[in-house]
Write an enzyme that holds these catalytic residues in place. Structure first.
Site, PDB file in Angstrom:
ATOM      1  N   ARG A  26     -27.764   2.005  -6.716  1.00 26.86           N
ATOM      2  CA  ARG A  26     -28.586   3.168  -6.354  1.00 26.86           C
ATOM      3  C   ARG A  26     -29.682   2.800  -5.366  1.00 26.86           C
ATOM      4  O   ARG A  26     -30.756   3.431  -5.361  1.00 26.86           O
ATOM      5  CB  ARG A  26     -29.186   3.829  -7.600  1.00 26.86           C
ATOM      6  CG  ARG A  26     -28.149   4.463  -8.508  1.00 26.86           C
ATOM      7  CD  ARG A  26     -28.802   5.171  -9.679  1.00 26.86           C
ATOM      8  NE  ARG A  26     -27.815   5.620 -10.655  1.00 26.86           N
ATOM      9  CZ  ARG A  26     -28.070   5.829 -11.936  1.00 26.86           C
ATOM     10  NH1 ARG A  26     -29.274   5.624 -12.419  1.00 26.86           N
ATOM     11  NH2 ARG A  26     -27.115   6.246 -12.750  1.00 26.86           N
ATOM     12  N   ARG A  30     -33.666   7.944  -4.884  1.00 26.56           N
ATOM     13  CA  ARG A  30     -34.929   8.648  -5.081  1.00 26.56           C
ATOM     14  C   ARG A  30     -36.167   7.758  -5.067  1.00 26.56           C
ATOM     15  O   ARG A  30     -37.287   8.294  -5.041  1.00 26.56           O
ATOM     16  CB  ARG A  30     -34.872   9.430  -6.398  1.00 26.56           C
ATOM     17  CG  ARG A  30     -33.958  10.649  -6.326  1.00 26.56           C
ATOM     18  CD  ARG A  30     -33.867  11.350  -7.664  1.00 26.56           C
ATOM     19  NE  ARG A  30     -33.192  10.528  -8.659  1.00 26.56           N
ATOM     20  CZ  ARG A  30     -33.166  10.811  -9.950  1.00 26.56           C
ATOM     21  NH1 ARG A  30     -33.813  11.862 -10.417  1.00 26.56           N
ATOM     22  NH2 ARG A  30     -32.514  10.015 -10.792  1.00 26.56           N
ATOM     23  N   ARG A  39     -32.943  14.439   1.489  1.00 25.94           N
ATOM     24  CA  ARG A  39     -32.407  15.229   0.387  1.00 25.94           C
ATOM     25  C   ARG A  39     -32.959  16.650   0.413  1.00 25.94           C
ATOM     26  O   ARG A  39     -32.237  17.618   0.126  1.00 25.94           O
ATOM     27  CB  ARG A  39     -32.753  14.543  -0.944  1.00 25.94           C
ATOM     28  CG  ARG A  39     -32.380  15.313  -2.203  1.00 25.94           C
ATOM     29  CD  ARG A  39     -30.878  15.400  -2.388  1.00 25.94           C
ATOM     30  NE  ARG A  39     -30.550  16.177  -3.578  1.00 25.94           N
ATOM     31  CZ  ARG A  39     -30.442  17.501  -3.605  1.00 25.94           C
ATOM     32  NH1 ARG A  39     -30.654  18.208  -2.499  1.00 25.94           N
ATOM     33  NH2 ARG A  39     -30.131  18.132  -4.716  1.00 25.94           N
ATOM     34  N   ASP A  76     -20.924  10.044  -4.918  1.00 30.55           N
ATOM     35  CA  ASP A  76     -21.096  10.213  -6.362  1.00 30.55           C
ATOM     36  C   ASP A  76     -19.752  10.010  -7.046  1.00 30.55           C
ATOM     37  O   ASP A  76     -18.696  10.274  -6.449  1.00 30.55           O
ATOM     38  CB  ASP A  76     -21.639  11.605  -6.684  1.00 30.55           C
ATOM     39  CG  ASP A  76     -22.125  11.693  -8.129  1.00 30.55           C
ATOM     40  OD1 ASP A  76     -23.270  11.272  -8.392  1.00 30.55           O
ATOM     41  OD2 ASP A  76     -21.356  12.141  -8.997  1.00 30.55           O
ATOM     42  N   TYR A 151     -17.491  13.201 -18.422  1.00 27.13           N
ATOM     43  CA  TYR A 151     -18.163  14.344 -17.807  1.00 27.13           C
ATOM     44  C   TYR A 151     -17.227  15.546 -17.713  1.00 27.13           C
ATOM     45  O   TYR A 151     -17.647  16.694 -17.908  1.00 27.13           O
ATOM     46  CB  TYR A 151     -18.675  13.972 -16.417  1.00 27.13           C
ATOM     47  CG  TYR A 151     -19.842  13.027 -16.443  1.00 27.13           C
ATOM     48  CD1 TYR A 151     -21.146  13.501 -16.620  1.00 27.13           C
ATOM     49  CD2 TYR A 151     -19.668  11.658 -16.290  1.00 27.13           C
ATOM     50  CE1 TYR A 151     -22.235  12.637 -16.653  1.00 27.13           C
ATOM     51  CE2 TYR A 151     -20.745  10.785 -16.325  1.00 27.13           C
ATOM     52  CZ  TYR A 151     -22.023  11.278 -16.501  1.00 27.13           C
ATOM     53  OH  TYR A 151     -23.086  10.418 -16.537  1.00 27.13           O
TER      54      TYR A 151
END
Length: 344
Positions: A26, A30, A39, A76, A151
């Site tokens: 990652r 962020r 973003r 992703d 998921y």
């Protein structure tokens, strides 16, 4: 052909490189203010993933800032379910949401159109490779079938993936079919990334740690083994890292059973165990991401312990999971300098 001075490729081929090459899971994300700016302009998270221009930009941002030895494609693990028309979306404060799949939905899954849907991702891989410094490796990735399936079944993330575990016990035939579909599509996806310019790929099994012994063999090992065998049959030069977070004692045989060239280690793996695993081949990891948030002596001590335990063998320095949004870029720069033995 891989460039000889891409250090991560050298490690994946079994060489010891000193200081070890590094990248962070990652790393494009962020914790970077420049990522947050992009973003905000991108629209939805998936719009960002499917924009070759924007995905290239955010992939390159941590390379410009830190000079990591590898970039990893910004995307992703849920792009494959999205390509399967499972209505993937990302809700602020809640993470990914999907339409939960049932038995009928599993047997109705069609792979037609998946490659077409993912063409923007391949365009991003090609752009990134052309834009990277020659010595910087490019990593592609996919989610492992078990983690992606969790998921798809629950429709969202859960603390212990009980919905997927329960479904697997109640509907073993349907669940096995789902894993088979995901393994086949994931192998195709990784081959396409390699063909587009990725030097190596990583398979993320973020929820492997919730599985018991038999389930780990059936749901974590076998689908990943199938992916790796398929990829290497078609692209023998492919180098593959398998990261089964929380796998613990199962890691001892995980590399051999799956055929992975390197195994990623989360921060709960003792360094004495990591050193034993390293005797069988390259390892990657395994700094606690909270040490990067803490900074200072906690960060330095964690780095030094890993280098002391694993630095004399084939090692890719990394975190034990993804970098968190709370991490200060100043601490990441300190990490890079300390691993490389450079002054800040």
């Amino acid at each position: 052909m891989p460039v000889k001075n891409r250090k991560i490729v050298d490690v994946l081929n079994g060489k010891t490189v000193s200081p070890p090459p590094l990248w962070l899971m990652r790393q494009a994300g962020r914790h970077l203010p420049e990522y947050r700016d992009v973003r905000a302009k991108a629209g939805s998270f998936l719009d960002l993933c499917y924009s070759p221009e924007l995905a290239t930009e955010v992939t390159l941002q941590p390379i410009r800032r830190y000079g990591f030895d590898a970039a990893i494609l910004f995307s992703d693990i849920l792009v494959i379910p999205d390509a399967l028309k499972r209505n993937v979306r990302f809700e602020e404060g809640h993470g990914p949401r999907l339409d939960p799949i049932d038995v009928d939905g599993i047997f109705a899954l069609k792979g037609d159109g998946v490659a077409k849907h993912l063409e923007p991702v391949m365009e991003a891989v090609s752009r990134i490779r052309r834009s990277l410094p020659e010595e910087t490796a490019l990593l592609g990735f996919c989610g492992a079938p078990w983690t992606v399936a969790t998921y798809m079944i629950a429709g969202h993330g859960t603390p212990d993936q009980a919905p997927a575990r329960l479904f697997a016990y109640r509907e073993p035939r349907a669940f096995a079919h789902l894993l088979d579909v995901l393994a086949e599509l994931s192998a195709d996806y990784l081959v396409a990334q390699i063909d587009a310019g990725a030097d190596a790929v990583q398979i993320f099994d973020s929820w492997a740690g919730v599985l018991g012994e038999r389930e780990f063999a059936d749901f974590a090992v076998r689908p990943v083994q199938r992916i790796i065998q398929s990829v290497k049959t078609r692209r023998p030069q492919a180098r593959i890292i398998a990261f089964a977070k929380g796998a613990g004692l199962f890691l001892k045989s995980y590399r051999q059973q799956t055929g992975a060239d390197a195994i990623g280690l989360d921060w709960s793996v003792p360094l004495s165990v990591a050193a034993e695993l390293q005797k069988d081949g390259p390892v990657q990891g395994n700094l606690d991401p909270m040490r990067v948030v803490a900074g200072g002596a906690a960060l330095d001590d964690g780095i030094d312990a890993i280098l002391q335990a694993l630095g004399n063998g084939p090692l890719i320095f990394n975190l034990g999971h993804g970098i968190t949004p709370q991490a200060d870029p100043v601490n990441v720069a300190r990490l890079v300098a300390r691993v490389r033995g450079e002054a800040l």
